[in-house]
Design a protein around this motif. Structure first.
Motif, PDB file in Angstrom:
ATOM      1  N   LEU A 105      12.072  -0.130   7.134  1.00  0.00           N
ATOM      2  CA  LEU A 105      11.094  -0.401   6.246  1.00  0.00           C
ATOM      3  C   LEU A 105       9.826   0.058   6.984  1.00  0.00           C
ATOM      4  O   LEU A 105       9.212  -0.164   7.873  1.00  0.00           O
ATOM      5  N   THR A 106       9.508   1.046   5.924  1.00  0.00           N
ATOM      6  CA  THR A 106       8.081   1.822   6.225  1.00  0.00           C
ATOM      7  C   THR A 106       7.288   1.462   4.902  1.00  0.00           C
ATOM      8  O   THR A 106       6.566   2.362   4.276  1.00  0.00           O
ATOM      9  N   THR A 107       7.057   0.274   4.427  1.00  0.00           N
ATOM     10  CA  THR A 107       6.576  -0.129   3.249  1.00  0.00           C
ATOM     11  C   THR A 107       5.005   0.006   3.107  1.00  0.00           C
ATOM     12  O   THR A 107       4.299  -0.210   2.042  1.00  0.00           O
ATOM     13  N   GLY A 108       4.458   0.106   4.216  1.00  0.00           N
ATOM     14  CA  GLY A 108       2.880   0.470   4.199  1.00  0.00           C
ATOM     15  C   GLY A 108       2.185  -0.831   3.928  1.00  0.00           C
ATOM     16  O   GLY A 108       2.440  -2.055   4.145  1.00  0.00           O
ATOM     17  N   ALA A 109       0.963  -0.866   3.251  1.00  0.00           N
ATOM     18  CA  ALA A 109       0.160  -1.648   2.750  1.00  0.00           C
ATOM     19  C   ALA A 109      -0.336  -1.511   1.421  1.00  0.00           C
ATOM     20  O   ALA A 109      -0.268  -0.710   0.859  1.00  0.00           O
ATOM     21  N   HIS A 110      -0.762  -2.877   0.749  1.00  0.00           N
ATOM     22  CA  HIS A 110      -1.524  -2.846  -0.420  1.00  0.00           C
ATOM     23  C   HIS A 110      -2.737  -2.952  -0.344  1.00  0.00           C
ATOM     24  O   HIS A 110      -3.442  -3.575   0.180  1.00  0.00           O
ATOM     25  N   PRO A 111      -3.830  -2.113  -1.042  1.00  0.00           N
ATOM     26  CA  PRO A 111      -5.088  -2.611  -1.194  1.00  0.00           C
ATOM     27  C   PRO A 111      -5.222  -3.896  -1.782  1.00  0.00           C
ATOM     28  O   PRO A 111      -4.623  -4.341  -2.566  1.00  0.00           O
ATOM     29  N   ARG A 112      -6.325  -4.651  -1.132  1.00  0.00           N
ATOM     30  CA  ARG A 112      -6.846  -5.865  -1.626  1.00  0.00           C
ATOM     31  C   ARG A 112      -7.693  -5.545  -2.972  1.00  0.00           C
ATOM     32  O   ARG A 112      -8.565  -4.487  -2.779  1.00  0.00           O
ATOM     33  N   ARG A 129      -5.956   3.758  -2.361  1.00  0.00           N
ATOM     34  CA  ARG A 129      -5.129   3.766  -1.412  1.00  0.00           C
ATOM     35  C   ARG A 129      -3.987   5.020  -1.645  1.00  0.00           C
ATOM     36  O   ARG A 129      -3.504   5.582  -0.668  1.00  0.00           O
ATOM     37  N   ASP A 130      -3.738   5.193  -2.977  1.00  0.00           N
ATOM     38  CA  ASP A 130      -2.733   6.474  -3.078  1.00  0.00           C
ATOM     39  C   ASP A 130      -3.244   7.293  -4.019  1.00  0.00           C
ATOM     40  O   ASP A 130      -4.603   7.420  -4.492  1.00  0.00           O
ATOM     41  N   LEU A 131      -2.458   8.440  -4.136  1.00  0.00           N
ATOM     42  CA  LEU A 131      -3.096   9.528  -5.155  1.00  0.00           C
ATOM     43  C   LEU A 131      -3.393   9.184  -6.453  1.00  0.00           C
ATOM     44  O   LEU A 131      -4.131   9.719  -7.040  1.00  0.00           O
TER      45      LEU A 131
END
Length: 402
Positions: A105-112, A129-131
């Motif tokens: 699991l390399t699911t990372g994180a979500h922005p608050r 957070r992402d592109l």
């Protein structure tokens, strides 16, 4: 061949696959990415990419041909819905079931994000957070536009620096008493507050956001002190949360992220975790480190253990942040520090954190030499006397030989 399934397409996933390939693994590797893109760098998104100094093509770790060449089965635009630990399968959102021998699991994180109740779902309210996030906000970064940035951590400050450099009028609010309060000493906060104000950023500390206003598109903000602002867009720089929903649904132990042992193994012997989503043993407790270096180190440890070469992970925290022409480089963790000592030699500045006589961490403010020496001292468990560190006549490299 053993089947290794990797969920998540960020830095940790890329490092894990690269290490397995480099070590000539003959495992069958499947990478499941929720995004429609191959793994790419995220730190430049809030800096060089938004400034137009880095193209999208340069963000990618490796081209599609590399994955094909090494037999990596990449599933883009696919999301893992559930894990069946007993059957050792993962069900994807389209209904496909993938069998695994080992799952990582390399699911990372979500922005608050900002709550909908205060206008957080209005258009032109962005996360970083992402592109897709970077591409969505880039058109708003035009000279003369008015931005509100909520949060005075590294994400918020980096966004403020990019916006100011592009001619945007920036107001940044931080509900805590000072910017960087959670992660840095007052002296580091003071340095960056002054830096941003010199570039025209209006920093307001001890002030939060009460509401965003507008008819579908954000046009204004009301702050906790009653101030109202006319704005054209807003950015939420209020931190990230580890992406643990998939692991929680599978019944894995969660402790400030997906809890792993020193080898990267979760509470299930055939499921591993690495990167922003994972917490690891550290001293008498656990630590989850949100950094590129940690994602790479943890992923490579997992790779070695998957290959039957037992290696334990010893966190060596290091971070960086680029704001204007200043490169902040951090080594170590300052948690529990009692004293801060400042070294300033001809404008090259560094902040050294001590707990009693023990060196814990360093903030280097465009002083790469101090950072490199401090990082190596911390990793070696060496603690030179603060009076020596701050003495302008001290040859820092000589401290490594002491």
């Amino acid at each position: 061949m053993r089947r290794i399934v990797i969920i998540g397409g960020g830095q940790a996933a890329s490092a894990l696959i690269a290490k397995l390939v480099a070590e000539k693994s003959d495992d069958r590797i499947t990478l499941v990415c929720a995004e429609p893109r191959l793994p790419y760098q995220r730190p430049p998104l809030s800096k060089a990419y938004l400034l137009g100094e880095m193209t999208e093509g340069r963000l990618y770790f490796r081209p599609a041909a590399w994955y094909d060449e090494h037999g990596v089965d990449v599933r883009l635009n696919s999301r893992a819905d559930s894990i069946d630990k007993a059957a050792k399968t993962v069900t994807l959102d389209g209904g496909e079931v993938l069998a695994y021998d080992d799952l990582v699991l390399t699911t990372g994180a979500h922005p608050r994000t900002l709550p909908a109740s205060i206008g957080g779902t209005l258009s032109n309210v962005f996360a970083v957070r992402d592109l897709d996030d970077a591409d969505a906000m880039e058109p708003a970064f035009v000279a003369g536009a008015r931005a509100l940035i909520v949060g005075g951590g590294y994400i918020g400050l980096e966004a403020a620096a990019v916006a100011a450099k592009r001619g945007v009028s920036v107001t940044l609010v931080e509900a805590a008493d000072r910017i960087l309060q959670r992660v840095a000493a007052p002296e580091t906060s003071d340095f960056f507050r002054d830096l941003h104000r010199r570039h025209g950023v209006d920093i307001r500390e001890g002030v939060g956001l009460s509401a965003l206003t507008g008819d579908e598109v954000v046009t204004g903000a009301t702050l906790s002190d009653g101030t109202t602002l006319d704005i054209d867009f807003a950015i939420a720089g209020v931190g990230i949360a580890p992406a643990t929903a998939l692991a929680e649904g599978a019944g894995l132990v969660i402790d400030n992220g997906i809890a792993t042992d020193a080898q990267g193994r979760t509470s299930d012997p055939h499921i591993w975790a690495a990167g922003d989503c994972a917490s690891a043993p550290y001293g008498d407790g656990r630590v989850r480190i949100e950094s590129v270096g940690n994602a790479i180190d943890q992923a490579e440890i997992v790779a070695h253990n998957l290959l039957g070469r037992p290696v334990t992970y010893t966190p060596k925290p290091w971070f960086w942040s680029d704001q204007y022409d200043v490169k902040l480089q951090i080594a170590g963790l300052n948690t529990g520090y009692t004293d801060l000592h400042v070294r300033d030699v001809d404008g090259a500045r560094s902040h050294w954190y001590y707990r009693g006589e023990t060196l814990l961490a360093i903030d280097s403010l465009s002083d790469t030499r101090a950072y490199m020496v401090g990082k190596r001292l911390i990793e070696a468990g060496k603690s030179p006397a603060p009076s020596v560190v701050t003495d302008a006549d001290t040859d820092l490299k000589a401290l490594l030989r002491a």
